[in-house]
Each structure stands twice: as C-alpha cells, then as structure tokens.
Write an enzyme that holds these catalytic residues in place. Structure first.
Site, PDB file in Angstrom:
ATOM      1  N   HIS A 136      60.987 -34.172  16.996  1.00 41.56           N
ATOM      2  CA  HIS A 136      60.435 -32.910  17.502  1.00 41.56           C
ATOM      3  C   HIS A 136      59.384 -32.362  16.544  1.00 41.56           C
ATOM      4  O   HIS A 136      58.333 -31.864  16.984  1.00 41.56           O
ATOM      5  CB  HIS A 136      61.540 -31.875  17.696  1.00 41.56           C
ATOM      6  CG  HIS A 136      61.013 -30.503  17.960  1.00 41.56           C
ATOM      7  ND1 HIS A 136      60.551 -30.116  19.205  1.00 41.56           N
ATOM      8  CD2 HIS A 136      60.836 -29.433  17.134  1.00 41.56           C
ATOM      9  CE1 HIS A 136      60.123 -28.864  19.138  1.00 41.56           C
ATOM     10  NE2 HIS A 136      60.283 -28.430  17.889  1.00 41.56           N
ATOM     11  N   GLU A 137      59.651 -32.448  15.256  1.00 38.04           N
ATOM     12  CA  GLU A 137      58.714 -31.907  14.274  1.00 38.04           C
ATOM     13  C   GLU A 137      57.391 -32.670  14.257  1.00 38.04           C
ATOM     14  O   GLU A 137      56.368 -32.124  13.843  1.00 38.04           O
ATOM     15  CB  GLU A 137      59.335 -31.936  12.871  1.00 38.04           C
ATOM     16  CG  GLU A 137      60.576 -31.080  12.690  1.00 38.04           C
ATOM     17  CD  GLU A 137      60.318 -29.598  12.893  1.00 38.04           C
ATOM     18  OE1 GLU A 137      59.163 -29.165  12.672  1.00 38.04           O
ATOM     19  OE2 GLU A 137      61.251 -28.877  13.270  1.00 38.04           O
ATOM     20  N   THR A 138      57.391 -33.909  14.701  1.00 37.57           N
ATOM     21  CA  THR A 138      56.207 -34.770  14.616  1.00 37.57           C
ATOM     22  C   THR A 138      55.747 -35.265  15.978  1.00 37.57           C
ATOM     23  O   THR A 138      55.000 -36.236  16.064  1.00 37.57           O
ATOM     24  CB  THR A 138      56.510 -35.987  13.723  1.00 37.57           C
ATOM     25  OG1 THR A 138      57.644 -36.702  14.266  1.00 37.57           O
ATOM     26  CG2 THR A 138      56.842 -35.561  12.297  1.00 37.57           C
ATOM     27  N   ARG A 285      64.154 -30.548  21.349  1.00 39.14           N
ATOM     28  CA  ARG A 285      65.019 -31.189  20.359  1.00 39.14           C
ATOM     29  C   ARG A 285      66.213 -31.857  21.040  1.00 39.14           C
ATOM     30  O   ARG A 285      66.589 -32.991  20.699  1.00 39.14           O
ATOM     31  CB  ARG A 285      65.503 -30.155  19.339  1.00 39.14           C
ATOM     32  CG  ARG A 285      64.410 -29.550  18.485  1.00 39.14           C
ATOM     33  CD  ARG A 285      64.970 -28.464  17.568  1.00 39.14           C
ATOM     34  NE  ARG A 285      63.923 -27.686  16.921  1.00 39.14           N
ATOM     35  CZ  ARG A 285      63.325 -28.003  15.778  1.00 39.14           C
ATOM     36  NH1 ARG A 285      63.682 -29.106  15.141  1.00 39.14           N
ATOM     37  NH2 ARG A 285      62.392 -27.229  15.257  1.00 39.14           N
TER      38      ARG A 285
END
Length: 321
Positions: A136-138, A285
């Site tokens: 999710h962060e990337t 997520r």
C-alpha cells in the site's frame, strides 16, 4: 535466592561490570542487536535464554537464532514473491528492478524472528501482512484501471512524490546539511529522527546518507523490517500484533484497539486513517492483505480494519514520520 533469581541477578551484575557490551531496546532508543542477537530486558545483546526468552523480558529479536531466516525462502519462494508483487518491475513503475527477492531474503537475516514465530499459518500471515502494508505504501495501482487489479501493483515506488525536507530539530538525530528525509523504501520512512533511529539499529549512517533507502535494496528492506519489528511505546510492534503476542491494555480496550491486521494499520498510519469510519486507504491495505493471504493459502484472522479504533498519539508512524 532461587537459581533463576541468581541467574538474572548475575546477568544484571555482569552488565554493570562489562560496560563494553552493546546496548539495545528501550535503553538505546529502540536499537536492535547486530547479527540477529536478542535484546535482554536490561538492554544488552546476547543469545542465551536470559537474553532471548520473552518470559525473561526479551525486548526484540527474541528467537535467538543468530541470523537464520528459519526457512523464509521456503515459505515464500522467488516464484511466489514475483507472483505476489506481480507488476513491481513494470515499465511504468519508477522503482522497477529495485525491490529484488534476494534483497528481501538478505535483509530478513538481520531480523530472525520475522516469519519464524508460531505455526505455519501464523508465519504465512506475517508475510502477507508485511507485504500488504508495504505494498500500500508503494502502490502504483491506485487511481486508474490497473491491469490485473490494483492489488498486483505493490512495490512500484521507492521514493515519495513531491517530497518535503521532513527535518525537525532533534538533539540526538540532527539533520545533516542539505539532506532530506522524505519517504523512501517499502515502509516510506520519513523524518530525520526516524532515519537516525533506524540507522543506529541497522548499523548504517542514514542521517548523512538517507538516499541509501532508495539506492540499496537490502538496506531499504532492512528499514522496513526495523519498523515492523520494533515496538515504540505505547505502540506494540507490528510483529507482536500479527503473531498474537500482544494483548490490549485497559486503555487499548477503551480505545477500541484490538488484535488483528487493523491494529497494524493503526500503528503505521492511524492518525490519518483510523477512528473515522470507512476509509479508502484502509480498504486498500485490506485488499492487498486478502490477496496475499489467498496466495499463501492462509486465513485472514479477525479485526481487519481500524474504523472504530482511536489512533495512538505518539511514536513513529507513517503519518508522524
């Protein structure tokens, strides 16, 4: 005095005498021991039961395996890694070619408790949760009709877009001249004090060389594992939550914070995503997590969201980094 009490007393006395032993844990700003050694309740590194057993107060890297991945490479093979992070090397991904399987496995050797604790289902669930949160962060799959669906586009970026300096005065981790501490790596680590703590733990000068998180894939993965494995009071570690080693306190219960994948989201980015009802980022997520659990053939567990959880107010997280 019992043998056990004598053993602990002797261990503590040895710390007073041997001032050269390496410090770790809450006594050393969350630092991890080198070489996968365990951190004792007193903040020193070793590999015996007094250092490594949770019941004896071990703070981190409590498997005592000295750097063995415990079969992580059989739990998630190169082929499965490529399947889960299907489009990370797509031509449209700025980080294509960066996040390699070899770097993932090499970095994990510095965190021997990762995906080695508990039964097979628990170990698989930890891999799924780690890759989901970092995907999710990337992600490169948001905001368009991504081929194969949005949850196949994790690990597309290794640098934050349009970043700020993220420099805040800190006497222990001062900003280096001309350096920026924007989000980099799988967990998108930000802020100078987090780069400083992480660098101290993994033995790399990240304050003066922050871009290593976007140029050295093994160090980059180590930064994400450091965040995952390290508790930051009052937050537990993501690792302890997913393996079932964390139990909510009275204040946690009052805040609706319960064990499960949702609490990990709270640890990482609760200030922006939790306690506000439905949230598209939380759903993203969860989407990654479910896909990875399905790929690994393991159940999701309970409490996947954090919609009714109050966020934590301190400790490093993506929203406060």
């Amino acid at each position: 005095m019992s043998f056990r009490a004598l053993s602990v007393f002797s261990l503590f006395l040895s710390y007073l005498i041997l001032g050269s032993a390496e410090q770790c844990g809450r006594q050393a700003g969350g630092a991890l021991c080198p070489g996968g050694l365990c951190c004792s309740q007193f903040g020193w590194c070793g590999n015996t039961d007094d250092y490594c057993k949770k019941e004896n107060g071990c703070q981190s890297q409590c498997s005592g395996s000295g750097g063995d991945t415990g079969g992580l490479d059989s739990l998630i093979t190169r082929e499965r890694f490529d399947q889960m992070l299907l489009h990370r090397n797509d031509g449209g991904c700025p980080a294509r070619g960066f996040y390699t399987y070899d770097a993932f496995i090499a970095a994990a050797k510095s965190f021997p408790a990762f995906a080695t604790t508990g039964d097979d289902a628990t170990r698989k669930r930890e891999v799924a949760a780690f890759l989901a949160q970092t995907s999710h962060e990337t992600t490169g799959g948001a905001g368009w009709a991504a081929p194969d669906g949005p949850y196949t586009w994790g690990y597309c970026y290794n640098r934050e877009l349009n970043p700020a300096d993220y420099c805040q005065w800190d006497p222990n981790y001062p900003c280096a001249p001309g350096k920026q501490y924007f989000g980099r790596g799988p967990m998108q680590l930000t802020w100078n004090y987090n780069y400083g703590q992480c660098g101290r733990a993994i033995g790399v000068d990240l304050l003066n060389n922050p871009d290593l998180l976007a140029t050295d894939p093994t160090i980059s993965f180590k930064s994400a594992f450091w965040f995952w494995m390290t508790p930051q009071s009052p937050k537990p570690s993501c690792h302890d939550v997913i393996i079932g080693a964390w139990s909510p306190s009275g204040s946690d219960q009052a805040a609706g914070r319960v064990p499960g994948f949702g609490l990990i989201t709270n640890i990482i980015n609760g200030g922006l995503e939790c306690g506000q009802g439905w949230n598209a980022k939380v759903e993203d997520r969860i989407g990654f997590y479910k896909r990875y659990c399905d790929t690994l053939g393991v159940g999701y567990g309970n409490n996947l969201d954090c919609y009714n959880q109050r966020s934590y107010n301190n400790g490093p997280s993506v929203d406060s980094m």
